[in-house]
Design an enzyme around this catalytic site. Structure first.
Site, mmCIF file in Angstrom:
data_model
loop_
_atom_site.group_PDB
_atom_site.id
_atom_site.type_symbol
_atom_site.label_atom_id
_atom_site.label_comp_id
_atom_site.label_asym_id
_atom_site.label_seq_id
_atom_site.Cartn_x
_atom_site.Cartn_y
_atom_site.Cartn_z
ATOM 1 N N GLU A 51 2.733 -6.241 7.703
ATOM 2 C CA GLU A 51 1.825 -5.167 8.112
ATOM 3 C C GLU A 51 1.810 -4.905 9.615
ATOM 4 O O GLU A 51 1.663 -3.753 10.050
ATOM 5 C CB GLU A 51 0.404 -5.476 7.632
ATOM 6 N N GLU A 65 0.125 -9.795 -1.484
ATOM 7 C CA GLU A 65 -1.283 -10.183 -1.536
ATOM 8 C C GLU A 65 -1.794 -10.222 -2.971
ATOM 9 O O GLU A 65 -2.627 -11.077 -3.322
ATOM 10 C CB GLU A 65 -2.118 -9.239 -0.675
ATOM 11 N N GLY A 95 0.698 -5.569 0.557
ATOM 12 C CA GLY A 95 -0.286 -5.658 -0.508
ATOM 13 C C GLY A 95 0.281 -6.177 -1.808
ATOM 14 O O GLY A 95 -0.438 -6.759 -2.617
ATOM 15 N N ALA A 104 0.830 -1.206 0.000
ATOM 16 C CA ALA A 104 0.000 0.000 0.000
ATOM 17 C C ALA A 104 0.863 1.255 0.000
ATOM 18 O O ALA A 104 1.977 1.268 0.524
ATOM 19 C CB ALA A 104 -0.915 0.000 1.223
#
Length: 243
Positions: free
Chosen positions: A117, A97, A94, A49
């Site tokens: 995270e 992910e 992310g 992110a």
């Protein structure tokens, strides 16, 4: 292709919207047989992110941004055709992910993957808490997530977190070769095989077999099945109608 090189492909709101739009278009195109998710950056697949953008958001703005973020990861996960992640360099948070949302992960040997995270006060929110455990088992996923571990590709491969390790810088080429081999197969068969596997993953065996049977029926009476059998008997490459 992830293409925000100035930020090592950090996922901003705009980039999340672009990923969601692209996966939506790919998913609705009946001509697409396989998708390769790769990066334009030679040192990063995606670093996760965009924390600089996130730092400037109010709580209310974070709430409004959340569905946009989910649509990006969900869009990759919902692709009805096989999806391959070609990972070289950093694939963190992310970014990892996005790779986990694909069906197969090909990683360069110098790739670095992880879900760190909790080290910045959040948790994986793009499917990581669910997808990693389904790949490697609950306890291995817990160790990775709770420790904010960052693993080189060979270590990640040993855990089952990536599926193939190749020389650094060659993940895209290898992924494209695999995609070409996959795309040579029946479009109807590919979509229904993936559907059966995904829908049957978390149900009991008998329910899973019923899911498989429904997908078998949707394939067995298709034009692709007729062409596949005919081509086999005629000893030639099939010309798939995709119906």
């Amino acid at each position: 292709m992830l293409d925000r090189p100035s930020a090592m492909n950090a996922v901003s709101t705009a980039m999340a919207e672009a990923i969601a739009a692209a996966t939506g278009e790919l998913g609705s195109d009946p001509q697409v047989r396989c998708v390769v998710l790769t990066s334009s950056h030679d040192r990063a697949f995606c670093v996760g992110a965009d924390l600089k953008e996130r730092n400037a958001l109010s709580d209310a703005e974070m709430v409004r941004q959340r569905p946009v973020s989910r649509s990006a990861y969900g869009g990759v996960l919902a692709l009805p055709v096989p999806a391959i992640a070609a990972v070289d360099g950093f694939a963190l948070g992310g970014g990892f992910e996005l790779a986990l949302s694909c069906d197969v992960i090909v990683a360069g040997e110098e790739a670095l993957v992880g879900l760190p995270e909790v080290s910045v006060g959040v948790i994986p929110g793009g499917g990581g808490t669910q997808l990693l455990g389904r790949r490697v088992g609950w306890s291995r996923a817990a160790r990775m997530i709770f420790s904010a571990a960052k693993l080189k590709a060979p270590e990640a491969y040993a855990l089952g977190a990536v599926d193939q390790v190749v020389p650094a810088g060659s993940a895209r080429e290898t992924a494209l070769e695999l995609a070409a081999a996959i795309a040579a197969n029946s479009p109807v068969g590919l979509r229904n095989a993936k559907k059966a596997m995904r829908l049957g993953l978390d149900v009991d065996l008998q329910t899973g077999l019923e899911v498989e049977d429904a997908c078998w029926r949707a394939t067995a009476f298709s034009g692709d099945r007729a062409e596949g059998v005919l081509a086999f008997n005629e000893k030639r490459a099939p010309r798939w109608p995709g119906q």
